[in-house]
Design an enzyme around this catalytic site. Structure first.
Site, PDB file in Angstrom:
ATOM      1  N   ASP A 198     -51.087  -6.595   4.840  1.00 24.46           N
ATOM      2  CA  ASP A 198     -50.802  -6.020   6.100  1.00 24.46           C
ATOM      3  C   ASP A 198     -50.499  -4.664   5.827  1.00 24.46           C
ATOM      4  O   ASP A 198     -50.012  -4.000   4.660  1.00 24.46           O
ATOM      5  CB  ASP A 198     -49.774  -6.561   6.699  1.00 24.46           C
ATOM      6  CG  ASP A 198     -49.857  -7.726   7.316  1.00 24.46           C
ATOM      7  OD1 ASP A 198     -51.148  -8.347   7.557  1.00 24.46           O
ATOM      8  OD2 ASP A 198     -48.947  -8.628   7.874  1.00 24.46           O
TER       9      ASP A 198
ATOM     10  N   ASP B 188     -55.789 -15.759  11.649  1.00 22.09           N
ATOM     11  CA  ASP B 188     -55.114 -15.299  10.562  1.00 22.09           C
ATOM     12  C   ASP B 188     -55.043 -16.443   9.509  1.00 22.09           C
ATOM     13  O   ASP B 188     -55.739 -17.433   9.500  1.00 22.09           O
ATOM     14  CB  ASP B 188     -53.589 -15.197  11.178  1.00 22.09           C
ATOM     15  CG  ASP B 188     -53.003 -13.948  10.269  1.00 22.09           C
ATOM     16  OD1 ASP B 188     -52.987 -13.810   9.249  1.00 22.09           O
ATOM     17  OD2 ASP B 188     -52.255 -13.407  11.146  1.00 22.09           O
TER      18      ASP B 188
END
EC number: 3.2.1.22
Length: 455
Positions: free
Chosen positions: A244, A149
């Site tokens: 996202d 991430d």
């Protein structure tokens, strides 16, 4: 038809990250914990998902990765002696290696999560500055997949410029024609993002992984920032191209799972439609984010779930199931097990996804987050034909029509204007269809066709 498809098979990009044993050559298939569980994970949750992948027949269809997302370690510190991250003993009393071993015994693979920063998105220890230690640890635990991430980045590692990602999860917008007119501190036109601090942070973990005696699929998750589409394939086997899929966390349905919303499916599809033709190939796949199929009673309709899966599969995004498999509804499971779409997604011969060939609702190449490209096609020797997907992006029932003369793969073949057609959802042989195929679709539904030989 088969000869034609063979002729357009492409050669992989020269600078792609090619891994041993074909790892990462095709987009990943599996399950990931975040969308369904967020931080509420433990060994039982992960092993239950793995068992269900086998029990429900998903393993037999190619789903193989069981990925442990954020929140698996102790939050406060690393081991003071070894500097290794420490699995949370309350969540994983026998450690991550034990979970990995049990998953491997099922004939599956296991993934883990970290971030190219000092902390993960949930505030746990991350890997920036500890790449060698963490890569060694993951290899020792026999990890097969790393999701990496982009949270917890310290100031001295932040990029000097901002890149335009026309996505409401990243920026406020609006995004006229896919641009970011209010973007602060944009890069000069000649700036090479592959030399940016972002690229270097992700490259450091690749270098560490490459020193291990274990092949670990490397999945970048920096939400489309730093022009990752231009360098992602050099560093990882997939990279997130948008924010996202469900950025507004917290809203739950009556079944206490997060509600997935169609608006994000449409928005990400719209962004991806401008990327797939240039950037999606063997060994390097733009990642539209984990699947939301099955998430949230009161959220997406069955039609929207169908379109979501059809588009992700056609775009050849990694397909990581993000719902609780022990309580999944049969209509959602049926979508995830669709053999036509999975066959196209995993076609080992054709080095490309489906491309949009007509926008439909809008003029071609219109950037519209609510109404993305509606007509997609791609060749597939594995299907012995051409996959055609038609989307109804409208909020009402509407008709869509596939005209054979408009489908690029059906042109210039001197085969006439009639083809054998199969319904990709039901497997039904629709017979010899001349010139066009018309279908009425519910709001936000998608038709899936396999157009085969001339007839």
């Amino acid at each position: 038809m088969i000869e034609f498809l063979a002729l357009i098979t492409l050669i992989s990009r020269a600078n792609a990250l090619m891994r041993p044993d074909g790892v990462g050559r095709l987009p990943a298939l599996g399950w990931s914990s975040w969308n369904a569980h967020e931080c509420d994970i433990n060994a039982t949750v992960i092993l239950t998902a793995a068992a269900q992948v086998v029990k429900l027949g998903l393993k037999d269809l190619g789903y193989e990765y069981i990925n442990i997302d954020d929140c698996w370690s102790i939050k406060t510190h690393r081991d003071p002696t070894t500097n290794r991250m420490i699995p949370d003993a309350d969540r994983f009393p026998d450690g991550i290696a034990s979970v990995a071993s049990q998953i491997h015994e099922l004939g599956l693979k296991v993934g883990i999560y970290s971030s190219a920063g000092e902390t993960t998105c949930a505030g746990y220890p991350a890997s920036l500055g500890y790449e060698d230690i963490d890569a060694e640890t993951f290899a020792e635990w026999e990890i097969d997949y790393l999701k990496y991430d982009d949270c917890g980045v310290p100031d001295n590692w932040k990029d000097p410029y901002t890149f335009c990602v026309p996505d409401t999860a990243n920026n406020a917008g609006p995004f006229p024609n896919g641009t970011c007119p209010s973007l602060p501190n944009p890069a000069p036109a000649n700036y090479n993002w592959s030399t940016s601090p972002s690229a270097e942070r992700f490259r450091r973990m690749l270098d560490a992984l490459n020193t291990q005696d274990r092949t670990i699929l490397y999945s970048l998750c920096n939400w489309g920032n730093a022009a990752v589409n231009t360098w992602g394939a050099e560093i990882g086997n997939s990279w997130r191209m948008s924010g996202d899929i469900s950025p507004g966390r917290g809203e739950v349905g009556p079944d206490r799972t997060r509600i997935a919303v169609w608006e994000r499916i449409a928005e990400i599809t719209n962004e991806m439609s401008f990327l797939v033709r240039e950037y999606a190939e063997f060994w390097g796949w733009p990642d539209a984010d984990m699947l939301e199929v099955g998430n949230g009673e009161g959220g997406m309709t069955v039609a929207e779930n169908r379109a979501h899966f059809a588009l992700w599969a056609a775009m050849r995004s990694p397909l990581l199931i993000g719902t609780k498999l022990d309580t999944i509804r049969q209509e959602h499971l049926k979508i995830l097990k669709n053999p036509t779409l999975l066959t196209f997604h995993q076609d080992p011969i054709i080095n490309r996804p489906a491309y949009p060939y007509k926008w439909g609702y809008n003029a071609d190449y219109t950037f519209d987050a609510a109404h993305p490209a509606e007509y997609w096609s791609g060749p597939s020797p594995a299907l012995e034909g051409t996959l055609v997907v038609m989307l109804n992006s409208e909020n009402v029932t509407s008709t869509r029509m596939a005209v054979w003369s408009e489908v690029p793969e059906l042109q210039n073949q001197d085969q006439g204007d009639a083809f054998e057609v199969m319904d990709g959802w039901t497997g039904e042989d629709l017979g010899c269809i001349k010139e066009k195929y018309e279908v009425e679709l519910d709001a936000h539904d998608a038709a899936v066709l396999v157009v085969g030989n001339a007839c």
